[in-house]
Structures are given as structure tokens and as C-alpha cells.
Design a protein around this motif. Structure first.
Motif, PDB file in Angstrom:
ATOM      1  N   TRP A  90     -17.923 119.530 -19.925  1.00 14.22           N
ATOM      2  CA  TRP A  90     -17.478 118.145 -20.061  1.00 14.22           C
ATOM      3  C   TRP A  90     -17.175 117.895 -21.534  1.00 14.22           C
ATOM      4  CZ3 TRP A  90     -21.126 113.367 -20.257  1.00 14.22           C
ATOM      5  CH2 TRP A  90     -20.361 112.189 -20.263  1.00 14.22           C
ATOM      6  N   THR A 103     -32.694 104.431 -23.260  1.00 15.28           N
ATOM      7  CA  THR A 103     -31.804 104.257 -22.122  1.00 15.28           C
ATOM      8  C   THR A 103     -31.950 102.879 -21.501  1.00 15.28           C
ATOM      9  OG1 THR A 103     -31.904 106.639 -21.688  1.00 15.28           O
ATOM     10  CG2 THR A 103     -31.101 105.242 -19.906  1.00 15.28           C
ATOM     11  N   ALA A 208     -23.438 105.002 -15.633  1.00  8.01           N
ATOM     12  CA  ALA A 208     -24.033 106.220 -15.072  1.00  8.01           C
ATOM     13  C   ALA A 208     -25.237 106.651 -15.899  1.00  8.01           C
ATOM     14  CB  ALA A 208     -23.001 107.332 -15.008  1.00  8.01           C
ATOM     15  N   ASP A 209     -26.410 106.523 -15.321  1.00  7.42           N
ATOM     16  CA  ASP A 209     -27.634 107.027 -15.947  1.00  7.42           C
ATOM     17  C   ASP A 209     -27.789 108.486 -15.536  1.00  7.42           C
ATOM     18  OD1 ASP A 209     -30.179 107.766 -16.667  1.00  7.42           O
ATOM     19  OD2 ASP A 209     -31.182 106.025 -15.828  1.00  7.42           O
ATOM     20  N   GLU A 210     -27.494 109.395 -16.466  1.00  7.64           N
ATOM     21  CA  GLU A 210     -27.510 110.824 -16.170  1.00  7.64           C
ATOM     22  C   GLU A 210     -28.515 111.570 -17.039  1.00  7.64           C
ATOM     23  OE1 GLU A 210     -22.845 111.036 -14.648  1.00  7.64           O
ATOM     24  OE2 GLU A 210     -23.406 112.073 -16.499  1.00  7.64           O
ATOM     25  N   PRO A 224     -21.314 115.547 -14.276  1.00  7.55           N
ATOM     26  CA  PRO A 224     -21.187 114.167 -14.768  1.00  7.55           C
ATOM     27  C   PRO A 224     -20.086 113.441 -14.000  1.00  7.55           C
ATOM     28  CG  PRO A 224     -21.283 115.738 -16.584  1.00  7.55           C
ATOM     29  CD  PRO A 224     -21.106 116.546 -15.335  1.00  7.55           C
ATOM     30  N   ALA A 226     -18.064 111.258 -14.981  1.00  3.93           N
ATOM     31  CA  ALA A 226     -16.845 111.168 -15.782  1.00  3.93           C
ATOM     32  C   ALA A 226     -16.030 112.451 -15.694  1.00  3.93           C
ATOM     33  CB  ALA A 226     -17.192 110.859 -17.233  1.00  3.93           C
ATOM     34  N   THR A 233     -12.112 107.695 -16.161  1.00 12.85           N
ATOM     35  CA  THR A 233     -13.149 107.755 -17.183  1.00 12.85           C
ATOM     36  C   THR A 233     -13.195 106.521 -18.083  1.00 12.85           C
ATOM     37  OG1 THR A 233     -14.087 109.141 -18.936  1.00 12.85           O
ATOM     38  CG2 THR A 233     -11.697 108.978 -18.855  1.00 12.85           C
ATOM     39  N   ILE A 236     -15.886 104.178 -16.990  1.00 16.96           N
ATOM     40  CA  ILE A 236     -17.192 104.800 -16.781  1.00 16.96           C
ATOM     41  C   ILE A 236     -17.935 104.844 -18.109  1.00 16.96           C
ATOM     42  CG2 ILE A 236     -18.434 106.905 -16.131  1.00 16.96           C
ATOM     43  CD1 ILE A 236     -16.070 107.592 -14.291  1.00 16.96           C
ATOM     44  N   THR A 238     -21.474 106.387 -19.683  1.00 21.56           N
ATOM     45  CA  THR A 238     -22.490 107.380 -19.324  1.00 21.56           C
ATOM     46  C   THR A 238     -23.634 107.368 -20.329  1.00 21.56           C
ATOM     47  OG1 THR A 238     -20.776 108.794 -18.361  1.00 21.56           O
ATOM     48  CG2 THR A 238     -22.910 109.813 -18.833  1.00 21.56           C
ATOM     49  N   THR A 240     -26.713 109.533 -21.731  1.00 26.67           N
ATOM     50  CA  THR A 240     -27.300 110.871 -21.838  1.00 26.67           C
ATOM     51  C   THR A 240     -28.480 110.798 -22.802  1.00 26.67           C
ATOM     52  OG1 THR A 240     -26.079 111.678 -23.772  1.00 26.67           O
ATOM     53  CG2 THR A 240     -24.945 111.758 -21.649  1.00 26.67           C
TER      54      THR A 240
END
Length: 397
Positions: A90, A103, A208-210, A224, A226, A233, A236, A238, A240
Motif C-alpha cells: 500500500w 487512535t 477505517a480503524d486498522e 487496507p 484504501a 481513496t 477514506i 485510515t 494506523t
């Protein structure tokens, strides 16, 4: 180097929430009992030593002896880019990366930045409790797209319900948790693309909680969202972090990836400026460049602990429904077949066995009769915890 994850490291007296926060834990209502014999397995942090390159980097920072205001060097952003390109194929730009001290902090910023009071936000319960509080505490409307739990404890997405909620003109945001906490699902390419397509067709922003994305089983693949839906994208955002992957929650290091300049400007405007600790910068650069060997050993160790726990429950507590999670270091256990109330299950585990977990009701009504256990601790500690719990249910075989 070879890491010994069976080593018991005494964390008492180190300001640890799980080991030194007994009074706070009781005030929070998690348990009535907390003493020197309690085994706390409720927080998503590890009782395992961090990678040696990280320790070396922090020693170097300490040896400098001055801990003033800190900026982000290019090497910080390059390390983030390097990690996600190498581990997850990614790619994103340096300017897409925004530092946040946590987060949950970033989640609340996103809710305030991109929605208004009364707007609808979709979550998928049972899910991490701060998702709920970020919505309700900010005066937004919670829209619950409950995950479907089959007879084997496997969770899937109710896409018909999800689309119906996304089509509501008041719906402005969807908060995705992937890998999913607490169910352990790692959503696949088709699921992620379908979620993204529905959101984009209805102008619903995806958060997006990744942060558990590196902690997956050896036979699983994390994608992911995205990357799964690159054409979307720009809508979105994200989250991390190195916090879960490398057991450094106390260093407060979340990175938010926002490719849209407009969204990035809005997010930064609401969050304001946050400078890092010098230890945070040193830690991230070290682990993203030199932490892979440790992570692979950790994943193998956690997989072994999960396999042991599932086999133990099958033999000693077959009424507990549990499956190997596809990702995270969390196990989600269903005690409903015992015919006890959630309160009775709680009493046997928390007060009698003196093991501290998290009651499933904290994750929504879908979690009733469930217990969440975090298992990234030395295996002898986990084995003792399960042995204690099983003894308290022997009369119900």
C-alpha cells in the motif's frame, strides 16, 4: 535474535493500568475484586518485551539527556511509507500522513470534523466501546449495522441493512474496524469493496480503524480498505499505529492517512498541532525498519497460544463457543450454553477465578453472554488464567 516470550516480566510498580490500576479498575466497574493474585487480561497491550532494536533506540534517546520539543524528521514519514509498502503493498505520499497522540483521540477529531450534531454514523456491533462513546458524546446519531453471528461463531456483514442505513440522507460517516475488535474477523477484498462502493454511492465518509492490521494469523491476509478500493481513496481516512503491533501504547503514536488535501486540511484544523515525544519518533523509526523479525516470532507465538486455548476450551469447557480469530490477539468467548446470566458468568470469572477480562455487554447488546480476553502474555500466565476459569465451571459440565 531469538525472543523468549515465555519470560514472565513483573509489571507491577511500573504505572501499568492493568497491573497497578486496581483502584481505577474497580471505580470503572470492571470488577469488584482486584488484588495481588489477580490476572488482568482485559487491556489490548502485551505483557511481552518489545524488540531489541526499539530498546536500543530508546536507550540512545535517553543517553542524549535532553528531551525538548520535538519535530518529525523525514525519516519518520519514510519509515511509515516503507512499512506499508513492504508489508501491505500500500503506497501513499508523505504529506498524506498526520500524527495523532492516539487512535481514540483521532476518532473523536474525525467525528467532530466531518459530521454535525444529529448526523448518523454507522458502526458494526459488537465493536470496540470507544466507537459508541465518540458518536454519543459528540451528539451524533448511532446507527448500528449489527454483524451476523452464525451458529459457529463466525461473523459476517449484513449488507442489506448496511445499504439501507447508508442511503439515509442523515448518514454521513461509517467507522470500520478491521481487523475487527472483538470478533477477530479480517474482512476480505470483496467485503471491503462492497462496503466502499455503498459508502461512495451515498457520499458516506469511511473512517477505517486498522491498528490491528499487522496482528493477523499466519495464513491470513490483511488488506487496507484504501488499497482494496483505490478509486474511492479520497473519501477514506485510515488510522494506523505502532501501538498494538509493537506493544508501545504508552508512547502514543497513531498515524492518520488522508489522501484528500481538503479532508486533510479540515482534520488538521479541528485537531490542532500535536508535537511528538522524542521517544515516539525514535521508536517508530526503529520498529518500522528493524522490527519485522520480532513481529514474525510474536505472531507465531500468539498463534500457538490461541491454538492451545481453543484446544483447552474444547476439552475442559466445551460449552464455551469460540473460534480462532483471523486477526488481533483477542479471543471472543460465548458462554451462553451454560444457561447462566451474564452477571453469574462475570462473578465466576472475575471474583471467584480472580481473572479480569472484559464483559461482552461493553461491546453492545450483541455481546451479551460473551467475554473478551486479550492473550498476548506469556503462555504460562494464559494457561493459569484458563485453568482458574475452568475450575469455576466444573459443576456445570
Amino acid at each position: 535474535m531469538k525472543y523468549n516470550f515465555d519470560e514472565i516480566v513483573n509489571r507491577r510498580g511500573t504505572y501499568s493500568i492493568k497491573w497497578d490500576g486496581g483502584e481505577l479498575i474497580k471505580k470503572m466497574g470492571l470488577t469488584d475484586r482486584y488484588d495481588e493474585e489477580t490476572i488482568p487480561l482485559f487491556t489490548a497491550d502485551m505483557d511481552l518485551p518489545v524488540p531489541q532494536p526499539l530498546i536500543d533506540a530508546l536507550h540512545k534517546t535517553v543517553d542524549h539527556r535532553i528531551f525538548g520539543y520535538t519535530v518529525f524528521p523525514d525519516e519518520y514519514f519514510e519509515a511509515v511509507q516503507h512499512w506499508f509498502k513492504k508489508r501491505h503493498d500500500w503506497e501513499f505520499k508523505k504529506e498524506d500522513i498526520i500524527y495523532s497522540p492516539g487512535t481514540v483521540h483521532a476518532l473523536n477529531v474525525a467525528v467532530r470534523a466531518f459530521t454535525q450534531p444529529g448526523d448518523g454514523i454507522i458502526i458494526q456491533r459488537p465493536v470496540y466501546p470507544p466507537f459508541t462513546s465518540a458518536i454519543e458524546a459528540n451528539g451524533r446519531t448511532l446507527l448500528n449495522n449489527s454483524l451476523i453471528n452464525d451458529e459457529n461463531g463466525y461473523y459476517s456483514i449484513d449488507f442489506d441493512d448496511f445499504e439501507a442505513k447508508a442511503k439515509d440522507e442523515k448518514t454521513k460517516m461509517f467507522i470500520l474496524c478491521n481487523p475487527h475488535n472483538p470478533t477477530g474477523r479480517v474482512f476480505n477484498q470483496d467485503e471491503l469493496r462492497k462496503l466502499a462502493t455503498i459508502c461512495m454511492e451515498n457520499n458516506v465518509l469511511i473512517i477505517a480503524d486498522e491498528i490491528h492490521g499487522d496482528l493477523i494469523r499466519q495464513n491470513q491476509i490483511f488488506i487496507p480498505i484504501a488499497k482494496a478500493a483505490p478509486e474511492y481513496t479520497d473519501l477514506i481516512i485510515t488510522f494506523t499505529a505502532i501501538n498494538k503491533t509493537f506493544n508501545v501504547a504508552g508512547l502514543h503514536c497513531t498515524n492518520v492517512i488522508i489522501t484528500s488535501p481538503e479532508l486533510r486540511k479540515t482534520f488538521n484544523g479541528v485537531m490542532g498541532m500535536h508535537l511528538p515525544s522524542p521517544f515516539t519518533v525514535s521508536a517508530l523509526i526503529a520498529v518500522y525498519h528493524e522490527g519485522e523479525d520480532w513481529l514474525e516470532q510474536l505472531k507465531e507465538y500468539i498463534d500457538g497460544t490461541i491454538e492451545w486455548a481453543v484446544n483447552f476450551l474444547a476439552e475442559k469447557m466445551p460449552k464455551v463457543k469460540v473460534r480462532i480469530p483471523e486477526g488481533t490477539y483477542i479471543m471472543w468467548m460465548d458462554f451462553s450454553q451454560y444457561g447462566l446470566t451474564p452477571e453469574e458468568v462475570h462473578d465466576r470469572i472475575y471474583n471467584k477465578a480472580n481473572v479480569l477480562l472484559e464483559d461482552g455487554k461493553m461491546f453492545g447488546d450483541e455481546g451479551l453472554h460473551h467475554q473478551r480476553i486479550c492473550i498476548p502474555s506469556p503462555r504460562p500466565m494464559i494457561q493459569e488464567a484458563f485453568a482458574r476459569i475452568s475450575r469455576e465451571f466444573e459443576d456445570l459440565k
